[in-house]
Scaffold this motif. Sequence first.
Motif, PDB file in Angstrom:
ATOM      1  N   MET A 124       0.833  -1.214   0.000  1.00 26.79           N
ATOM      2  CA  MET A 124       0.000   0.000   0.000  1.00 26.79           C
ATOM      3  C   MET A 124       0.860   1.252   0.000  1.00 26.79           C
ATOM      4  O   MET A 124       0.472   2.275  -0.554  1.00 26.79           O
ATOM      5  N   ALA A 158       3.282   6.912  15.602  1.00 26.25           N
ATOM      6  CA  ALA A 158       4.027   5.757  15.092  1.00 26.25           C
ATOM      7  C   ALA A 158       3.974   5.766  13.578  1.00 26.25           C
ATOM      8  O   ALA A 158       3.021   6.271  12.981  1.00 26.25           O
ATOM      9  N   GLU A 159       5.006   5.190  12.980  1.00 30.41           N
ATOM     10  CA  GLU A 159       5.131   5.164  11.515  1.00 30.41           C
ATOM     11  C   GLU A 159       4.271   4.088  10.875  1.00 30.41           C
ATOM     12  O   GLU A 159       3.852   4.213   9.738  1.00 30.41           O
ATOM     13  N   ALA A 174      -0.342   9.344   7.520  1.00 29.52           N
ATOM     14  CA  ALA A 174       0.775   9.849   6.716  1.00 29.52           C
ATOM     15  C   ALA A 174       1.192  11.299   7.025  1.00 29.52           C
ATOM     16  O   ALA A 174       2.387  11.570   7.118  1.00 29.52           O
ATOM     17  N   LEU A 221      -7.039   7.483  -9.083  1.00 30.47           N
ATOM     18  CA  LEU A 221      -7.947   7.007  -8.028  1.00 30.47           C
ATOM     19  C   LEU A 221      -8.553   5.622  -8.264  1.00 30.47           C
ATOM     20  O   LEU A 221      -8.605   4.819  -7.336  1.00 30.47           O
ATOM     21  N   ASP A 279      -9.484   4.184   5.511  1.00 30.64           N
ATOM     22  CA  ASP A 279      -9.588   3.253   6.646  1.00 30.64           C
ATOM     23  C   ASP A 279      -8.543   2.140   6.654  1.00 30.64           C
ATOM     24  O   ASP A 279      -8.542   1.300   7.548  1.00 30.64           O
ATOM     25  N   ILE A 280      -7.650   2.109   5.665  1.00 30.24           N
ATOM     26  CA  ILE A 280      -6.712   0.980   5.575  1.00 30.24           C
ATOM     27  C   ILE A 280      -5.726   0.995   6.739  1.00 30.24           C
ATOM     28  O   ILE A 280      -5.567  -0.008   7.439  1.00 30.24           O
ATOM     29  N   GLY A 281      -5.079   2.134   6.947  1.00 35.40           N
ATOM     30  CA  GLY A 281      -4.118   2.245   8.045  1.00 35.40           C
ATOM     31  C   GLY A 281      -4.805   2.084   9.394  1.00 35.40           C
ATOM     32  O   GLY A 281      -4.300   1.400  10.287  1.00 35.40           O
ATOM     33  N   GLY A 318     -14.560  13.754   8.353  1.00 33.27           N
ATOM     34  CA  GLY A 318     -14.235  14.184   6.996  1.00 33.27           C
ATOM     35  C   GLY A 318     -13.279  13.257   6.278  1.00 33.27           C
ATOM     36  O   GLY A 318     -12.957  13.467   5.114  1.00 33.27           O
ATOM     37  N   ASP A 319     -12.833  12.229   6.972  1.00 31.27           N
ATOM     38  CA  ASP A 319     -11.768  11.362   6.440  1.00 31.27           C
ATOM     39  C   ASP A 319     -12.241   9.907   6.427  1.00 31.27           C
ATOM     40  O   ASP A 319     -12.581   9.361   7.474  1.00 31.27           O
ATOM     41  N   ILE A 320     -12.291   9.315   5.228  1.00 30.05           N
ATOM     42  CA  ILE A 320     -12.790   7.935   5.130  1.00 30.05           C
ATOM     43  C   ILE A 320     -11.668   6.927   4.846  1.00 30.05           C
ATOM     44  O   ILE A 320     -11.942   5.752   4.627  1.00 30.05           O
ATOM     45  N   MET A 323      -2.589   8.704  21.164  1.00 35.32           N
ATOM     46  CA  MET A 323      -1.639   8.469  20.072  1.00 35.32           C
ATOM     47  C   MET A 323      -2.334   8.810  18.756  1.00 35.32           C
ATOM     48  O   MET A 323      -3.429   8.322  18.484  1.00 35.32           O
ATOM     49  N   PHE A 324      -1.694   9.672  17.977  1.00 33.32           N
ATOM     50  CA  PHE A 324      -2.240  10.011  16.662  1.00 33.32           C
ATOM     51  C   PHE A 324      -1.283   9.553  15.580  1.00 33.32           C
ATOM     52  O   PHE A 324      -0.060   9.576  15.772  1.00 33.32           O
ATOM     53  N   GLY A 325      -1.828   9.163  14.436  1.00 36.24           N
ATOM     54  CA  GLY A 325      -0.980   8.782  13.314  1.00 36.24           C
ATOM     55  C   GLY A 325      -1.666   8.983  11.988  1.00 36.24           C
ATOM     56  O   GLY A 325      -2.763   9.541  11.920  1.00 36.24           O
ATOM     57  N   ALA A 340       1.833   0.092  11.750  1.00 36.10           N
ATOM     58  CA  ALA A 340       0.959  -0.590  12.702  1.00 36.10           C
ATOM     59  C   ALA A 340       1.746  -1.362  13.766  1.00 36.10           C
ATOM     60  O   ALA A 340       1.346  -1.388  14.940  1.00 36.10           O
TER      61      ALA A 340
END
Length: 215
Positions: free
Chosen positions: A47, A201-202, A185, A61, A106-108, A102-104, A181-183, A204
């Motif tokens: 990914m 964290a960078e 990109a 996209l 969901d992979i990370g 506002g953010d969908i 904890m926030f993460g 998972a």
Amino acid sequence: GNQELFDKLKDAIVNQDINGCPALTQEALDAGLSAFDIINEALAPGMKIVGDNFEAATIYLPQIMMSAKAMKAAMEILEPILAEEKGDEEGVGMAVTFVQEGDIHDIGHRLVTTMLGANGFDILDLGTDIPNEDVVEAIAKNKGKKMILVGSALMTTSMLGQKDVVRLLEEENLRGEVKIMFGGAPVTDEWIAECGADGTAENAAEAARVALELM
Ligand code: HCB
């Protein structure tokens, strides 16, 4: 060997192979590879390449969405396995996970949530596109429990909401109830400091490590 399987699986993500991806995931499991390694050595790096390709404008996209679907198909096989592995470490605490309003993306978020579960956390997954008020309500409801709030944001716009949720928790006298904890990109150490959160964290695997340290 293992590396060959990881590379094939990484390619399946990059090449939007929606059927091949779950098939290769099963093949890797059958070969004795762990769900944990499959995610960290193949799926997540795949990914990452997709994201880089998008930024370099070599893909668009629709391709990303297909890669995301391939990823999801693999995770549907791996998530139950990781959920089963959980439970040996008791009393780690609760992880309330969510993606900012506002953010969908969901992979990370799903990867991090899965990995926290596999490391013994009780999971309350609020989902994606979650207003800060709902986050605060979830923390208020679980007041007194050992808790960590784990938020993701993939866009510079939605990331701004992370600072607001810390402020809201302070206003409601709930900041002391919970580690944060926030993460995602765009999240940097500077941003974590500016928000008044406790860590980031960078990836998972690192997220699980940091969360355990914070508890
Ligand atoms: Co999306 N998108 N997207 N997108 N998208 C981004 C995020 C951009 C950066 C691409 C770009 O323009 N360069 C960009 C945001 C720009 C900005 O910052 N403002 C963007 C945009 C703009 C958009 C749309 C507006 C559409 C458009 O481009 N016009 C739209 C917005 C939808 C919305 O949210 N309202 C959109 C849609 C999509 C999809 C649907 C096509 C798809 C999402 C599918 C899904 O999630 N179900 C998508 C994807 C896949 C991406 C990229 C390519 C990859 C994101 C991803 O899944 N990465 C991304 C480009 C990029 O990020 N470089 C692009 C892989 C995962 C594994 O990494 O960073 O999410 P991760 O998570 C890591 C890590 O951060 C950490 O661990 C995770 C696992 O290793 N982590 C934490 C995550 N959360 C953590 C929390 C913690 O506490 C600790 C660690």
